[in-house]
Design an enzyme around this catalytic site. Structure first.
Site, PDB file in Angstrom:
ATOM      1  N   GLU A   1      12.660  -9.303  11.096  1.00 25.09           N
ATOM      2  CA  GLU A   1      13.900  -9.556  10.374  1.00 25.09           C
ATOM      3  C   GLU A   1      14.450  -8.300   9.691  1.00 25.09           C
ATOM      4  O   GLU A   1      15.600  -8.297   9.237  1.00 25.09           O
ATOM      5  CB  GLU A   1      13.688 -10.653   9.322  1.00 25.09           C
TER       6      GLU A   1
ATOM      7  N   GLU B   1      -9.508 -13.216  16.508  1.00 27.15           N
ATOM      8  CA  GLU B   1      -9.606 -12.849  15.103  1.00 27.15           C
ATOM      9  C   GLU B   1     -11.026 -12.489  14.685  1.00 27.15           C
ATOM     10  O   GLU B   1     -11.244 -11.881  13.644  1.00 27.15           O
ATOM     11  CB  GLU B   1      -9.107 -13.984  14.217  1.00 27.15           C
TER      12      GLU B   1
END
Length: 299
Positions: free
Chosen positions: A85, A116
């Site tokens: 953004e 992960e």
């Protein structure tokens, strides 16, 4: 990583939602809403730590460095979301703020199981990015114990890059690997262990604070207006014209015309109007003012 998950706040059971499985829709929503109201208060408690993170990021930007978010699952997605953004909001280069998620870009849409749990993946992702000491790395993990993030933070510190650990548990494992720890304690989730809820909301708030504050400090705002908005579509062009009009008081037609003359650069258009200068002169003033519109106008 032999820590007992049940000892973590993010894995504890919430006394206020114990009967949520038999509640009606209204009751479920009320419980969730009441718990969500606690999130902003928890964020307020860690503002000094967030401020230090902002200082790291601004310093990196001023040195030509980058802000890099890293995380797995929801945490990684929140970092990516904040990063992508920045270009449309602040006209930044896509390289300036980046988000890395364990398992690669495909993991944003579909979980990559096991990614992960590998510390070496965090290291290899940063190596591929060409991490330098001028960068700031923010590791995000609600549990505070994600190996991918731990590996990344350790590697970043070894290079001299600034590091921040963002978690939702006290004395988190990732906190020990960072120059600055942010442990925002939102309490047990409404749905036990579902950290996309309160923890995710808290982390999104903090990431928004870090990126937005840093951009404001770089001169990408005039009062509370986004003067560095990237004009890439009709909606954003209309917003840009509105911003120019609010600051300069000119007509819609004049604002639109000057914006076109300024190659759709809102800052340049504002300085052109406020100082009655050409595009080239306005660009020079902005450069001398390090991008700060008010300083450019005063000069």
């Amino acid at each position: 990583m032999d820590e007992n998950l049940e000892l973590l706040t993010t894995e504890s059971r919430n006394e206020q939602s114990m009967q949520i499985d038999t509640a009606n829709p209204n009751e479920i929503l009320r419980i969730m809403n009441e718990q969500d109201q606690l999130v902003a208060l928890a964020v307020k408690e860690v503002l000094p730590e967030v401020e230090e993170a902002v200082r790291f990021v601004v310093d990196s930007f001023q040195k030509g460095g980058r802000l890099i978010y890293m995380g797995a699952g929801t945490s990684g997605r929140l970092g990516v979301l904040d990063a992508v953004e920045c270009p449309p909001t602040f006209s930044t280069d896509p390289e300036m703020v980046q988000g890395l998620i364990a398992g690669g870009e495909g993991a944003f849409l579909k979980a990559v199981e096991g990614a992960e749990d590998q510390t070496e993946l965090g290291v290899s992702d940063l190596k591929e990015l060409g991490l330098t000491k001028n960068d700031t790395v923010i590791g995000i993990a609600a549990s505070g114990r994600t190996p991918y993030v731990i590996g990344a933070l350790r590697y970043a510190r070894s290079l001299g890059a600034k590091t921040v650990a963002l978690s939702c548990n006290k004395n988190a494992a990732i906190s020990k690997e960072a120059d600055q720890a942010i442990e925002v304690i939102v309490g047990p989730e409404v749905l036990t262990g579902s950290t996309r809820l309160k923890a995710g909301t808290a982390h999104k708030m903090i990431l928004n604070m870090i990126s937005t504050s840093s951009m404001i400090l770089l001169g990408k705002a005039y009062e509370n207006l986004m003067v560095d908005v990237h004009v890439s579509n009709q909606k954003l062009q209309e917003r840009a014209i509105g911003i120019i009009r609010k600051i300069t008081g000119v007509s819609y037609e004049t604002a639109s015309e000057i914006l076109e003359q300024a190659d759709l650069q809102v800052k340049t258009a504002i300085v052109m109007i406020k100082t009655n200068r050409t595009k080239q002169e306005a660009e020079r003033l902005l450069k001398e003012a390090n991008g700060y519109v008010k300083k450019a106008i005063q000069m």
